[in-house]
Write a protein that holds these residues in place. Structure first.
Motif, short mmCIF file in Angstrom:
data_model
loop_
_atom_site.label_atom_id
_atom_site.label_comp_id
_atom_site.label_asym_id
_atom_site.label_seq_id
_atom_site.Cartn_x
_atom_site.Cartn_y
_atom_site.Cartn_z
N UNK A 25 -0.07 -18.91 6.44
CA UNK A 25 -1.48 -18.64 6.75
C UNK A 25 -1.68 -17.15 7.05
N UNK A 26 -0.76 -16.57 7.82
CA UNK A 26 -0.86 -15.15 8.14
C UNK A 26 -0.66 -14.28 6.90
N UNK A 27 0.27 -14.68 6.04
CA UNK A 27 0.46 -13.94 4.80
C UNK A 27 -0.79 -14.00 3.93
N UNK A 28 -1.47 -15.14 3.95
CA UNK A 28 -2.70 -15.26 3.18
C UNK A 28 -3.75 -14.27 3.68
N UNK A 29 -3.89 -14.19 5.00
CA UNK A 29 -4.86 -13.25 5.58
C UNK A 29 -4.46 -11.82 5.26
N UNK A 30 -3.18 -11.50 5.48
CA UNK A 30 -2.72 -10.12 5.27
C UNK A 30 -2.86 -9.71 3.82
N UNK A 31 -2.51 -10.60 2.90
CA UNK A 31 -2.59 -10.26 1.47
C UNK A 31 -4.04 -10.05 1.05
N UNK A 32 -4.93 -10.90 1.54
CA UNK A 32 -6.35 -10.75 1.23
C UNK A 32 -6.88 -9.42 1.74
N UNK A 33 -6.49 -9.04 2.94
CA UNK A 33 -6.93 -7.76 3.51
C UNK A 33 -6.37 -6.60 2.69
N UNK A 34 -5.11 -6.69 2.28
CA UNK A 34 -4.51 -5.64 1.46
C UNK A 34 -5.23 -5.50 0.12
N UNK A 35 -5.53 -6.61 -0.51
CA UNK A 35 -6.21 -6.57 -1.81
C UNK A 35 -7.59 -5.94 -1.68
N UNK A 36 -8.29 -6.25 -0.61
CA UNK A 36 -9.59 -5.63 -0.40
C UNK A 36 -9.45 -4.13 -0.17
N UNK A 78 0.78 -1.23 0.00
CA UNK A 78 0.00 0.00 0.00
C UNK A 78 0.82 1.29 0.00
N UNK A 79 2.11 1.21 0.33
CA UNK A 79 2.94 2.41 0.32
C UNK A 79 2.71 3.36 1.47
N UNK A 80 2.01 2.89 2.51
CA UNK A 80 1.69 3.74 3.67
C UNK A 80 2.00 2.99 4.95
N UNK A 81 2.80 3.61 5.81
CA UNK A 81 3.09 2.96 7.09
C UNK A 81 1.86 2.94 7.98
N UNK A 82 1.04 3.98 7.89
CA UNK A 82 -0.16 4.01 8.73
C UNK A 82 -1.17 2.96 8.30
N UNK A 83 -1.36 2.81 6.98
CA UNK A 83 -2.23 1.76 6.48
C UNK A 83 -1.68 0.39 6.86
N UNK A 84 -0.37 0.22 6.74
CA UNK A 84 0.25 -1.06 7.07
C UNK A 84 0.00 -1.42 8.53
N UNK A 85 0.15 -0.46 9.41
CA UNK A 85 -0.07 -0.71 10.83
C UNK A 85 -1.52 -1.14 11.08
N UNK A 86 -2.47 -0.45 10.45
CA UNK A 86 -3.87 -0.78 10.64
C UNK A 86 -4.20 -2.17 10.08
N UNK A 87 -3.65 -2.50 8.90
CA UNK A 87 -3.99 -3.77 8.26
C UNK A 87 -3.34 -4.95 8.96
N UNK A 88 -2.16 -4.76 9.53
CA UNK A 88 -1.56 -5.84 10.31
C UNK A 88 -2.37 -6.09 11.57
N UNK A 89 -2.84 -5.01 12.18
CA UNK A 89 -3.73 -5.17 13.34
C UNK A 89 -4.97 -5.96 12.94
N UNK A 90 -5.53 -5.64 11.79
CA UNK A 90 -6.70 -6.37 11.30
C UNK A 90 -6.36 -7.82 10.98
N UNK A 91 -5.15 -8.06 10.47
CA UNK A 91 -4.72 -9.42 10.18
C UNK A 91 -4.69 -10.27 11.45
N UNK A 92 -4.12 -9.72 12.51
CA UNK A 92 -4.03 -10.48 13.76
C UNK A 92 -5.40 -10.67 14.40
#
Length: 316
Positions: A52-63, A19-33
């Motif tokens: 398995x975690x990469x699958x969740x994180x990638x799916x969340x990023x794509x959405x 996503x190119x954003x540290x703030x988005x990354x922080x939010x999406x990793x929180x959502x992944x966990x």
């Protein structure tokens, strides 16, 4: 989910590349966990917990990318200027701006992983990745950066290995088209990194144009998100910084930090009341023969993520 904690750092870098954003990354990793915790009882162990975690994180990023414009750096929006006196725009852009990524957020387990991680979050690469369609971006990152096998990426993205290999070829071709290159880029040793930061900081703190000029390559670029205008070439860059970036001898304080695996400094400028306030994060691209790139992020709100205070007291 305690066993998932060691993967937080690399998942943060993965979401940042997407996503190119540290703030988005922080939010999406929180959502992944959070999603992983809620669905952990369905984890059957057919793949590793990391996969398995990469699958969740990638799916969340794509959405997330379905409803967001891509992020960019100023050089991705138009040609550079050679006129240091050009009027500065207000930064309006149909796109969001790429943000810097704190080195402190990357805690790899080995020197090899540290080097690979730093290379994979360099600003030039992250900017180029944003040029790719979301799924191509995911494939390239998972294959070339995370180094998952094609079959594993296919399972992760619910597709076929043939489709993964095809997407990877198109993604690599696109990166070549947009001119991604590391030519001239060097990874400085720790001592060289400190010396580079010290010399750059001294040039600003002493308002020494000659010292700054000696640090820069002839083809140096200066980009200053959220300003759309950017400069190319040693002469216009030094003229611009001398006229609009320096604040007189002793007027600026430069604090070393680290971003995107690149040397960086936090610039504090005076406010007239004896207080130095957060002004910009300077992320440097070292190259053969000098600094080849300066990214000055003009957003004081970024300082908190780097563990930096909003103000400093001027030395008496």
């Amino acid at each position: 989910m305690e066993q998932a904690a060691p993967f937080r750092s690399e998942l943060m870098a993965h979401c940042y590349r997407m996503l190119g954003s540290m703030h988005d990354a922080e939010d999406l990793v929180q959502e992944t966990y959070l999603q992983g915790w809620r669905s952990y009882e369905t984890f059957e162990g057919r793949a590793s917990l990391r996969t398995w975690l990469y699958r969740i994180a990638t799916s969340i990023c794509l959405r997330a990318l379905e409803n967001r414009a891509r992020r960019a750096l100023p050089s991705g929006l138009g040609a550079g200027s050679a006129d240091p006196d050009v009027p500065l725009d207000n930064g309006d852009s149909p796109l969001g701006w790429i943000e810097p990524f704190p080195d402190a957020w990357w805690t790899p387990g080995s020197p090899e992983a540290a080097f690979a991680g730093k290379q994979s979050v360099r600003l030039a690469l992250v900017a180029a990745l944003q040029e790719l369609p979301a799924r191509q971006r995911a494939v390239l990152i998972l294959r070339d950066v995370v180094q998952f096998p094609a079959a594993e990426v296919a399972q992760l993205l619910d597709t076929t290995p043939a489709a993964v290999n095809s997407a990877l070829q198109r993604a690599r071709a696109r990166l070549t088209e947009v001119g991604l290159t590391e030519d001239g880029t060097v990874e400085p040793a720790d001592q060289e990194r400190r010396e580079l930061l010290d010399r750059y900081a001294a040039a600003f703190e002493q308002a020494d144009v000659d010292a700054l000029t000696r640090l820069l390559r002839a083809d140096v670029r200066l980009e200053m998100p959220p300003l759309r205008v950017w400069f190319s070439g040693r002469e216009p860059v030094t003229r611009f910084l001398a006229s609009r970036g320096f604040a007189g001898v002793g007027g600026v304080a430069m604090v070393p930090t680290g971003a995107n695996g690149q040397p960086a400094l936090a610039a504090y400028h005076p406010d007239g009341d004896g207080v130095l306030r957060a002004h910009a994060l300077h992320v440097l691209t070292p190259g053969v023969g000098g600094v080849s790139g300066i990214f000055a992020f003009l957003d004081p709100e970024l300082f908190a993520a780097f563990g930096l205070p909003p103000t400093l007291r001027k030395a008496s």
